[in-house]
Design a protein around this motif. Structure first.
Motif, PDB file in Angstrom:
ATOM      1  N   THR A  83      45.319  40.979  50.716  1.00 38.99           N
ATOM      2  CA  THR A  83      44.338  39.969  51.235  1.00 38.99           C
ATOM      3  C   THR A  83      43.436  40.867  51.483  1.00 38.99           C
ATOM      4  O   THR A  83      43.489  42.023  52.295  1.00 38.99           O
ATOM      5  N   THR A 110      41.689  37.332  36.187  1.00 42.12           N
ATOM      6  CA  THR A 110      42.339  36.046  36.039  1.00 42.12           C
ATOM      7  C   THR A 110      42.233  35.486  34.791  1.00 42.12           C
ATOM      8  O   THR A 110      40.990  35.540  34.179  1.00 42.12           O
ATOM      9  N   ARG A 126      46.423  38.133  37.388  1.00 38.22           N
ATOM     10  CA  ARG A 126      46.718  36.733  37.789  1.00 38.22           C
ATOM     11  C   ARG A 126      46.483  35.910  36.289  1.00 38.22           C
ATOM     12  O   ARG A 126      45.750  36.126  35.696  1.00 38.22           O
ATOM     13  N   ARG A 178      51.086  35.067  41.607  1.00 37.78           N
ATOM     14  CA  ARG A 178      49.995  35.127  40.722  1.00 37.78           C
ATOM     15  C   ARG A 178      49.973  34.372  39.397  1.00 37.78           C
ATOM     16  O   ARG A 178      49.103  34.434  38.719  1.00 37.78           O
ATOM     17  N   LEU A 188      41.414  27.341  41.848  1.00 33.59           N
ATOM     18  CA  LEU A 188      41.833  28.270  42.492  1.00 33.59           C
ATOM     19  C   LEU A 188      40.952  29.159  43.196  1.00 33.59           C
ATOM     20  O   LEU A 188      40.860  30.137  44.170  1.00 33.59           O
ATOM     21  N   LYS A 237      40.269  28.444  46.430  1.00 34.76           N
ATOM     22  CA  LYS A 237      40.520  28.815  47.999  1.00 34.76           C
ATOM     23  C   LYS A 237      41.354  30.310  47.898  1.00 34.76           C
ATOM     24  O   LYS A 237      41.496  30.925  48.819  1.00 34.76           O
ATOM     25  N   GLU A 238      41.651  31.015  46.563  1.00 30.74           N
ATOM     26  CA  GLU A 238      42.286  32.324  46.696  1.00 30.74           C
ATOM     27  C   GLU A 238      41.472  33.218  45.933  1.00 30.74           C
ATOM     28  O   GLU A 238      41.464  34.523  46.541  1.00 30.74           O
ATOM     29  N   ILE A 239      40.580  32.797  44.945  1.00 24.83           N
ATOM     30  CA  ILE A 239      39.898  33.909  44.276  1.00 24.83           C
ATOM     31  C   ILE A 239      38.406  33.499  43.857  1.00 24.83           C
ATOM     32  O   ILE A 239      38.063  32.327  44.278  1.00 24.83           O
ATOM     33  N   LYS A 268      41.020  35.727  51.507  1.00 22.35           N
ATOM     34  CA  LYS A 268      41.165  35.434  49.962  1.00 22.35           C
ATOM     35  C   LYS A 268      41.909  36.666  49.544  1.00 22.35           C
ATOM     36  O   LYS A 268      42.119  37.793  50.163  1.00 22.35           O
ATOM     37  N   LYS A 269      42.463  36.486  48.202  1.00 26.53           N
ATOM     38  CA  LYS A 269      43.174  37.381  47.570  1.00 26.53           C
ATOM     39  C   LYS A 269      42.320  38.767  47.442  1.00 26.53           C
ATOM     40  O   LYS A 269      41.058  38.447  46.927  1.00 26.53           O
ATOM     41  N   ASP A 291      45.523  41.564  43.856  1.00 25.20           N
ATOM     42  CA  ASP A 291      46.457  41.100  44.951  1.00 25.20           C
ATOM     43  C   ASP A 291      46.344  42.548  45.624  1.00 25.20           C
ATOM     44  O   ASP A 291      47.586  42.828  46.393  1.00 25.20           O
TER      45      ASP A 291
END
Length: 475
Positions: free
Chosen positions: A34, A122, A143, A194, A367, A369-371, A378-379, A422
């Motif tokens: 994170t 990703t 990911r 992931r 995605l 909210k993560e990336i 965020k990741k 990650d």
């Protein structure tokens, strides 16, 4: 506060806000998987300490690129289906029916390595044998948002004459849907989250309505998305008109498919009104500029879609006809082709291309909210590029910055030195840390030679443009 590592004194593109969120002397602190903080170097240095300190002088840090649509198993056929008409029927199918599973898997790993080395973190992969391909993603450490390709087509589609109605077999469809279900049940949420799974109907022309509705019900049950080609070519529209008397998008509207779960890929043959309808219904659009430009000679209505308020992303699609999985290539194609299409150099600016490969893409695939951007919480998915490269030099920061235009119009991917997913360094100094690149390329070459040997008769029978070019000495 203690961090695991900090990079400082770098150009940082956060992709936060409505633009690129540039911090010229920026720093990022990371703990575990994170991001702890992003900000000016002086500010981060006062608030955080770490055992590993990375000097970012002369470098740029940005979110990892997102390839929102690709078929990595097809990379084993790289360069075998461009400069020709009917690229799928005459280029791909004669090869596919002569390919064994382990050979396609060898192509997939090669494609993933290619993407990572050009900054992709990703991958939205959409292919056959995804239950095996997904293991590559776990091993490489990236990911992935994956789906099994679901259709009702027989394996020998290369024998079906161009323009003839596709023969659909419900038993084939159920077998492939079962494989997609197995993928979801085994892999969704694995590898520290992931790996996430979608449903992958190949297109409305390649399966019966009953199977399409079954897929939609499952996507709703498992609260996931549908990754599907929509209006991807004139062959699809021809099939839809023959089978249903309707074009693809009006048909999908009729059966309730146009909603926020749908990731609609290509829209190559969509009219302006159809693209606007897809946007209005909340489905996202995946724009594969390089692929469609090469295999169809067309520019899908991405600007019409965006101007209607739609959420879009960029994808590389496939290597047989696009020849690469490099998102810098896609950003450049996306911008230039739309300028040409509109005869307007001001449309599709570089910053828009960059957003469509990062934060906007994250939104389009669900995605965000993560990336997709660099901010606390965020990741820690990011890439580090050297700016000390002839293609990116010199750097101007005042009164106008040239960094973003040069990334989009000049970068080729080799400028990416470090890839982090990650919080884990999976490539440093251009060296992959998790897989043996040379061994992967060796296996892919061996597979290609076997496919070539078995496919010669079918390729000759396809009577394709590229086969004629070869026989006449142009290739």
């Amino acid at each position: 506060m203690k961090a695991d590592w900090i990079i400082s004194h770098a150009f940082v593109l956060t992709m936060e806000g409505k633009g690129v969120g540039m911090i010229e002397n920026g720093a990022i602190a990371v703990k575990g998987d994170t991001i702890l903080a992003v900000g000016p170097t002086e500010e981060i240095g006062k608030a955080y300490q770490a055992e590993r300190m990375i000097d970012g002088t002369g470098k740029l840090v940005m979110p990892g690129l997102i390839d929102a649509h690709m078929h990595t198993g097809l990379a084993i056929f790289r360069g075998m289906a461009q400069d020709m008409s009917h690229w799928m029927q005459k280029g791909l199918w004669p090869l596919m029916q002569n390919t064994k599973k382990h050979e396609a898997l060898a192509g997939s790993l090669m494609a993933i390595i290619e993407g990572v080395k050009a900054g992709t973190t990703t991958f939205c992969d959409y292919d056959h044998s995804m239950n095996e391909i997904v293991e590559h993603y776990v091993k490489v450490g990236v990911r992935a948002r994956v789906a099994e390709t679901v259709n009702e087509l027989p394996d020998d589609m290369g024998l079906v004459p161009v323009g003839e109605l596709y023969p659909l077999d419900p038993a084939i469809g159920q077998r492939k849907l079962s494989a997609n279900m197995q993928l979801y049940e085994k892999w969704h949420g694995q590898a520290n989250g992931r790996i996430t799974c979608l449903f992958g109907p190949q297109g409305p022309d390649m399966m019966r309505t009953e199977l399409m509705l079954e897929v939609k019900a499952l996507a709703e049950k498992y609260d996931t998305r549908i990754h599907m080609h929509v209006a991807q070519g004139d062959r699809e529209i021809d099939q839809m008109l023959k089978r249903y008397g309707k074009r693809s998008i009006p048909f999908l509207e009729e059966i309730g498919y146009l909603d926020s779960r749908l990731m609609a890929v290509h829209l190559t043959e969509a009219t302006k009104e159809e693209a606007q309808l897809v946007a209005k219904r909340g489905a996202s659009m995946i724009f594969c500029a390089g692929s469609i430009g090469i295999i169809d000679g067309l520019v899908p209505p991405i600007l019409d879609f965006l101007e209607a308020g739609g959420q879009a992303a960029l994808g590389s699609d496939q290597a047989p006809g696009n020849n690469c999985h490099n998102m810098f290539n896609e950003m450049k194609f996306a911008a230039i082709l739309n300028k040409v299409k509109r005869s307007d150099p001001t449309v599709f600016p570089a910053w828009l291309s960059l957003r469509l490969a990062t934060i906007e893409s994250a939104k389009a695939i669900g995605l965000e909210k993560e990336i997709g951007s660099l901010r606390a919480g965020k990741k820690a998915d990011m890439i580090i590029l050297t700016m000390q490269d002839p293609g990116l030099a010199p750097i101007y920061t005042n009164p106008v910055r040239n960094i973003v235009p040069n990334l989009v119009y000049a970068a080729r991917g080799h400028e990416v030195e470090t890839v982090i997913v990650d919080g884990r360094f999976i490539m440093e100094n251009r060296q992959l840390m998790t897989v043996d690149e040379k061994e992967a390329l060796k296996k892919a070459q061996e597979a290609a030679e076997e496919i070539s040997r078995r496919s010669q008769r079918d390729i000759a029978a396809s009577n394709s443009d590229i086969y004629h070019m070869m026989s006449e000495g142009y290739l």
